[in-house]
Design a protein around this motif. Structure first.
Motif, mmCIF file in Angstrom:
data_model
loop_
_atom_site.group_PDB
_atom_site.id
_atom_site.type_symbol
_atom_site.label_atom_id
_atom_site.label_comp_id
_atom_site.label_asym_id
_atom_site.label_seq_id
_atom_site.Cartn_x
_atom_site.Cartn_y
_atom_site.Cartn_z
ATOM 1 N N LYS A 185 0.781 -1.311 -0.059
ATOM 2 C CA LYS A 185 -0.071 0.071 -0.066
ATOM 3 C C LYS A 185 0.971 1.321 0.173
ATOM 4 C CE LYS A 185 -3.036 2.349 3.322
ATOM 5 N NZ LYS A 185 -4.437 2.402 4.050
ATOM 6 N N PHE A 186 0.488 2.050 -1.215
ATOM 7 C CA PHE A 186 1.982 3.507 -1.236
ATOM 8 C C PHE A 186 0.422 4.425 -0.589
ATOM 9 C CE2 PHE A 186 3.994 0.693 -3.424
ATOM 10 C CZ PHE A 186 5.136 0.728 -2.632
ATOM 11 N N ASP A 187 1.021 5.295 -0.109
ATOM 12 C CA ASP A 187 0.430 6.821 0.618
ATOM 13 C C ASP A 187 1.390 7.960 0.542
ATOM 14 O OD1 ASP A 187 -2.244 7.900 1.260
ATOM 15 O OD2 ASP A 187 -1.842 6.783 3.169
ATOM 16 N N PHE A 188 1.003 9.313 0.590
ATOM 17 C CA PHE A 188 1.311 10.858 0.897
ATOM 18 C C PHE A 188 2.377 9.905 -0.277
ATOM 19 C CE2 PHE A 188 0.599 9.292 5.053
ATOM 20 C CZ PHE A 188 -0.137 9.802 5.516
ATOM 21 N N ALA A 189 1.786 10.816 -1.465
ATOM 22 C CA ALA A 189 2.530 10.832 -2.370
ATOM 23 C C ALA A 189 2.724 12.368 -3.051
ATOM 24 C CB ALA A 189 2.702 10.251 -4.123
ATOM 25 N N TYR A 190 4.378 12.869 -2.832
ATOM 26 C CA TYR A 190 4.365 14.639 -3.108
ATOM 27 C C TYR A 190 5.489 14.646 -4.855
ATOM 28 C CZ TYR A 190 2.090 15.802 0.819
ATOM 29 O OH TYR A 190 1.248 15.502 1.668
ATOM 30 N N PHE A 191 4.845 14.591 -5.526
ATOM 31 C CA PHE A 191 5.873 14.079 -6.694
ATOM 32 C C PHE A 191 6.902 16.015 -7.525
ATOM 33 C CE2 PHE A 191 2.813 11.144 -7.817
ATOM 34 C CZ PHE A 191 3.415 10.199 -7.081
ATOM 35 N N GLU A 192 6.232 16.696 -6.708
ATOM 36 C CA GLU A 192 7.191 18.111 -6.084
ATOM 37 C C GLU A 192 7.931 18.160 -6.277
ATOM 38 O OE1 GLU A 192 4.330 18.810 -3.159
ATOM 39 O OE2 GLU A 192 4.117 17.588 -4.897
ATOM 40 N N ALA A 193 8.649 17.142 -5.420
ATOM 41 C CA ALA A 193 9.985 17.068 -4.654
ATOM 42 C C ALA A 193 11.390 17.061 -6.118
ATOM 43 C CB ALA A 193 9.458 15.503 -3.426
ATOM 44 N N VAL A 194 12.236 17.600 -5.394
ATOM 45 C CA VAL A 194 12.920 17.557 -6.723
ATOM 46 C C VAL A 194 14.328 18.202 -5.196
ATOM 47 C CG1 VAL A 194 12.946 20.181 -6.553
ATOM 48 C CG2 VAL A 194 14.649 19.007 -8.126
ATOM 49 N N THR A 195 15.222 18.033 -6.079
ATOM 50 C CA THR A 195 16.929 17.901 -4.873
ATOM 51 C C THR A 195 16.894 18.832 -5.663
ATOM 52 O OG1 THR A 195 18.247 16.351 -7.122
ATOM 53 C CG2 THR A 195 16.935 15.235 -5.200
ATOM 54 N N PRO A 196 18.152 19.758 -4.828
ATOM 55 C CA PRO A 196 18.653 20.828 -5.443
ATOM 56 C C PRO A 196 19.589 20.946 -6.181
ATOM 57 C CG PRO A 196 19.236 20.367 -2.928
ATOM 58 C CD PRO A 196 18.672 18.754 -3.270
ATOM 59 N N ALA A 197 20.228 19.478 -6.177
ATOM 60 C CA ALA A 197 21.429 19.011 -7.924
ATOM 61 C C ALA A 197 20.830 19.373 -9.384
ATOM 62 C CB ALA A 197 21.914 17.850 -7.725
ATOM 63 N N MET A 198 18.868 19.346 -9.029
ATOM 64 C CA MET A 198 18.244 19.160 -10.230
ATOM 65 C C MET A 198 16.824 20.312 -10.103
ATOM 66 S SD MET A 198 18.787 16.945 -12.274
ATOM 67 C CE MET A 198 19.599 15.313 -12.137
ATOM 68 N N LYS A 199 17.115 20.895 -9.343
ATOM 69 C CA LYS A 199 15.928 21.894 -9.026
ATOM 70 C C LYS A 199 16.281 23.091 -10.309
ATOM 71 C CE LYS A 199 14.764 26.194 -5.555
ATOM 72 N NZ LYS A 199 14.530 27.214 -7.008
ATOM 73 N N ASP A 200 17.221 23.842 -11.126
ATOM 74 C CA ASP A 200 17.296 24.806 -11.700
ATOM 75 C C ASP A 200 17.573 23.773 -13.564
ATOM 76 O OD1 ASP A 200 17.409 26.548 -10.210
ATOM 77 O OD2 ASP A 200 18.979 26.675 -10.102
ATOM 78 N N LYS A 201 17.694 22.704 -12.864
ATOM 79 C CA LYS A 201 17.971 22.057 -14.347
ATOM 80 C C LYS A 201 16.538 21.741 -14.866
ATOM 81 C CE LYS A 201 21.810 19.289 -13.822
ATOM 82 N NZ LYS A 201 22.855 18.455 -13.358
ATOM 83 N N PHE A 202 15.120 21.177 -14.919
ATOM 84 C CA PHE A 202 13.863 21.476 -15.356
ATOM 85 C C PHE A 202 13.155 21.991 -14.647
ATOM 86 C CE2 PHE A 202 16.455 17.454 -14.388
ATOM 87 C CZ PHE A 202 16.232 16.714 -15.768
ATOM 88 N N THR A 203 11.773 22.479 -14.957
ATOM 89 C CA THR A 203 10.615 23.141 -14.528
ATOM 90 C C THR A 203 9.732 22.369 -13.846
ATOM 91 O OG1 THR A 203 8.809 22.348 -16.276
ATOM 92 C CG2 THR A 203 10.418 24.283 -17.184
ATOM 93 N N LYS A 204 8.831 23.470 -13.203
ATOM 94 C CA LYS A 204 8.493 22.379 -11.924
ATOM 95 C C LYS A 204 7.252 21.486 -12.741
ATOM 96 C CE LYS A 204 7.491 26.116 -9.338
ATOM 97 N NZ LYS A 204 6.494 26.916 -8.526
ATOM 98 N N GLU A 205 7.024 21.370 -13.330
ATOM 99 C CA GLU A 205 6.049 20.849 -14.339
ATOM 100 C C GLU A 205 6.721 19.184 -15.211
ATOM 101 O OE1 GLU A 205 4.656 24.254 -14.426
ATOM 102 O OE2 GLU A 205 6.180 23.687 -15.356
#
Length: 596
Positions: A185-205
Motif C-alpha cells: 500500500k502506497f500513500d502520501f505521494a508528493y511529485f513536486e519533490a526535487v533535489t538541489p542538484a536538479m532544481k534549476d535543470k527542470f521546470t516544475k511540470e
C-alpha cells in the motif's frame, strides 16, 4: 558507515546478500506494461483505526496487531472471508529505511506476525509512504545514507528520479516480498519533490512528470518480477477528496491504472449533505466519491472506497461499531474489487460475524460479475441514488435516500417482478411496487429480484437506526441578528418532535467546513457550529450526533427536540450560530418529525 552497518545488522536482511541482483534502473520515459488490476474481488483487513498516530495518540504495537489477527481468525470461523492483513503506517523504525520494524513496539520484529498469517492462510500486506518522511509532528523517517542524495529542497519529501531513494525502496519491496508480503500500500505521494542538484535543470511540470514516471516504472518492474502481488494507491495519485459539492472535473492519470491495482477515493468523513444520523452522512461521502471517481475515468471495480472503518480512535471519530451493518452493505454494494475492513474487529460479536459473512457472500457473488452500475442522483446533491448489481440469478439494488423527507425512485430493473426487501434501516417501512421504491428520510434499503428475492438472502432490519415515519417541513423565517447568527421562531406541531438542519456557506454559495482540530486537542464541531433552542426564555434540551472532534471538518449541524420537552401551544425560539471568523451565509430548515 557504522550507522549503515548497524541498520543492516539490525534488520538481518542486508541488500548486498539478497538474491534480488537485477537492480531496477530509472527509465527515461513511460512505458505501459498493462499488468495491473485485481484478477478477482478480494477482502482485506487493515489495522488502521484500531490504532491512530495521526489524528490521535494511540500507537501501533505488536500486541495490538496480534490481537487483531486473533479476531480475524475468529471471524473467519463464522464464514467471514479475509484474504489479506495489511500492517498500516508506522510499523517501521525511525532509522530503519523501511527495513527495520519499530524497535520499541516490535522488539522482536515481524516474524511472529508473518508466521501466524501464513499459518492461517492470510497474505500479509505493508504500508509505505511514497516519498513523504515527515508530518507536522516531525520526522517519522530519518534519512539513511542511501537516501541522502534524494532529499528534496523541501526536506520533508524525497525526490524519486534523482539519488538513491527509489532504487533502495525497490530493493526493500523485494526483500519483503521474499519474506511473504503480497500487498503493498502506497500513500502520501508528493511529485513536486526535487533535489538541489536538479532544481534549476527542470521546470516544475518536468519535475512532476519525472517523479511520476520514475515511480510508475519502479512499481511496474516490481510487479513484472512478482506477478502475484497487489499494489494499492492512496493519497497523492489524483482526484478530489475534500468535499461533496464540486463538479466532477478532475481526471485520474490513466497511467496509474497500469501501475496500481486499485486507487482509493478518500478516507471516511462526513459529506456536505446534513443528516440527523451522522454515520449515514459518512456513507453518503463514500457513495459520492465512488460516483466522482467513476466520472474521473476509473472502472468501478478499480475504486477502493475505503469506507468500512470501525474503531475507538479519532481517525474514525470514535464511532465504535455504530451503524456498521449499513456501512458494510454499502462498502460491498459499491462494486470495488478491493474490499477493505479497518479497525477494532473485537467490536463485532459472533452473531455480528454471521451477519457479516452472509452479507459478504451475497455481494461477493455479485462483485465477481463486474456488473455494478450507479443510478439516481449524484449523492452530494442530497437526492435518492443507488448501486445495482446483477448476475444470472437476478439483480440487487442498494438504495439510499439522503433527503429529509420520504422519496421515491424507479429502480433500473428490467422485467421487474416480485422484488423483496433484503435489508432496511429500522423505523419507516419502505414500499416497493414492482420497481417503484418508496423510501424514508436518510434510509438505506436493499431490494432483491429474481433468485435474490428468495428469503434466504434476507439481511434483516437494523433497529439500532430509527428512521422517522414522517417528516413535514415547518415554515420558518430566519433573519440575521449579528454576524454569523440567525434567529427564527416556529410553531411546533402537537405530538411531533422538531428537527433542525443548519448549514453554513461561503458567500459564493459553497459549503463552508469548520476545522476545529483533531484529537486530542481539537474542539468538538458542535462548539463552533451551534444550535440553541428555547421557549419562554428557557433552554430546551437538544439531541445532536455531531458533537464530535472531526479531523475532516463539517459544514452543518443537525439536532432534534423531543415532544414533552416543550409546550406544543407556544412558539419555539431557534438560533443557529457559527463562530467562523469569515462572514458566512447561514440557512436553517425545520421539520416536524414522527417516529414509530
Amino acid at each position: 558507515m557504522k550507522r549503515r552497518q548497524f541498520i543492516v545488522n539490525a534488520a538481518m536482511i542486508g541488500a548486498a546478500m539478497h538474491p534480488f541482483v537485477r537492480a531496477w534502473s530509472k527509465p527515461s520515459s513511460y512505458s505501459d506494461l498493462k499488468l495491473a488490476g485485481p484478477k478477482q474481488p478480494v477482502f482485506i483487513y487493515n489495522n488502521w483505526s484500531a490504532y491512530d498516530e495521526l489524528s490521535d495518540n494511540k500507537p501501533q504495537t505488536e500486541e495490538l496487531a496480534m490481537n487483531e489477527l486473533a479476531e480475524i481468525i475468529r471471524l473467519k470461523k463464522s464464514g467471514v472471508q479475509i484474504d489479506y492483513y495489511v500492517m498500516d503506517a508506522f510499523w517501521f523504525d525511525l532509522f530503519g529505511g523501511y527495513r527495520v520494524w519499530h524497535r520499541q513496539h516490535w522488539p522482536n520484529g515481524p516474524d511472529k506476525w508473518l508466521a501466524a498469517c501464513k499459518a492461517n492462510n492470510i497474505k500479509p500486506g505493508m504500508w509505505f509512504s511514497t516519498n513523504l518522511i515527515a508530518t507536522q509532528s516531525g520526522r517519522f523517517l530519518e534519512v539513511i545514507p542511501e537516501w541522502k542524495d534524494s532529499l528534496g529542497t523541501d526536506p520533508n519529501i524525497m525526490c524519486l528520479f534523482d539519488g538513491g531513494y527509489l532504487n533502495h525502496l525497490a530493493k526493500t519491496l523485494q526483500i519483503w516480498y521474499d519474506r511473504g508480503v503480497r500487498l503493498f500500500k502506497f500513500d502520501f505521494a508528493y511529485f513536486e519533490a526535487v533535489t538541489p542538484a536538479m532544481k534549476d535543470k527542470f521546470t516544475k511540470e518536468e519535475v512532476f512528470e519525472k517523479n511520476q514516471v520514475a515511480f510508475m516504472q519502479m512499481l511496474q518492474s516490481f510487479r513484472k518480477n512478482n506477478p502475484d502481488i497487489l499494489i494499492t494507491g492512496y493519497n497523492g495519485f489524483g482526484g478530489d477528496m475534500e468535499n461533496t459539492y464540486k463538479p466532477f472535473d478532475k481526471k485520474i492519470d490513466p497511467r496509474w491504472l497500469d501501475t496500481f491495482d486499485t486507487l482509493y477515493c478518500g478516507d471516511p468523513r462526513f459529506s456536505d449533505v446534513p443528516m440527523m444520523n451522522i454515520w449515514r452522512s459518512a456513507d453518503n461521502y463514500s457513495d459520492h466519491q465512488v460516483f466522482a471517481y467513476q466520472a474521473y475515468g476509473m472502472p468501478i471495480r478499480r475504486i477502493d472506497n475505503c469506507a468500512f472503518m470501525i474503531g475507538k480512535t479519532g481517525t474514525c471519530y470514535y464511532r465504535a461499531n455504530n451503524c456498521w451493518k449499513g456501512m458494510l452493505i454499502l462498502e460491498l454494494a459499491r462494486g470495488g474489487w478491493v474490499n477493505v475492513y479497518h479497525g477494532n474487529l473485537e467490536l463485532l460479536s459472533d452473531e455480528d460475524a454471521r451477519m457479516f459473512a452472509k452479507t459478504q457472500a451475497m455481494y461477493h457473488e455479485l462483485q465477481k460479475q463486474d456488473s455494478t452500475v450507479t443510478f439516481g442522483s449524484i449523492p452530494g446533491k442530497g437526492q435518492v441514488y443507488g448501486f445495482k448489481s446483477s448476475s444470472t440469478k437476478g439483480t440487487v439494488c442498494t438504495v439510499v435516500n439522503p433527503a429529509q423527507q420520504v422519496a421515491w425512485i424507479v429502480l433500473p430493473v428490467d422485467n421487474a417482478v416480485n422484488g423483496r426487501f433484503l435489508y432496511a434501516d429500522g423505523g419507516y417501512r419502505p414500499d416497493v411496487d414492482v420497481n417503484i421504491l418508496t423510501i424514508g428520510p436518510e434510509q438505506l434499503v436493499v431490494v432483491g429480484y429474481g433468485e435474490y428475492a428468495d428469503r434466504k438472502y434476507e439481511l434483516g432490519i437494523d433497529n439500532t437506526i430509527n428512521i422517522p415515519l414522517s417528516t413535514e417541513k415547518i415554515d420558518a423565517a430566519f433573519t440575521a441578528i449579528a454576524k454569523n447568527i440567525i434567529r427564527g421562531k416556529i410553531n411546533p406541531v402537537a405530538g411531533k418532535d422538531v428537527r433542525i438542519i443548519f448549514q453554513q456557506f461561503y458567500k459564493n454559495g459553497d459549503p463552508c467546513r469548520s476545522w476545529p482540530g483533531a484529537p486530542p486537542d481539537g474542539k468538538k464541531v458542535s462548539e463552533v457550529i451551534l444550535i440553541k433552542v428555547s421557549q419562554d426564555g428557557k433552554e430546551i434540551p437538544l439531541h445532536i450526533e455531531y458533537n464530535k472532534i472531526i479531523w475532516s471538518g463539517l459544514s452543518w449541524g443537525a439536532g432534534e427536540i423531543k415532544q414533552g420537552t416543550f409546550a406544543a401551544d407556544k412558539p419555539i425560539d431557534i438560533q443557529c450560530i457559527s463562530t467562523e471568523k469569515e462572514e458566512l451565509n447561514l440557512s436553517a430548515n425545520i421539520y416536524a418529525v414522527t417516529y414509530a
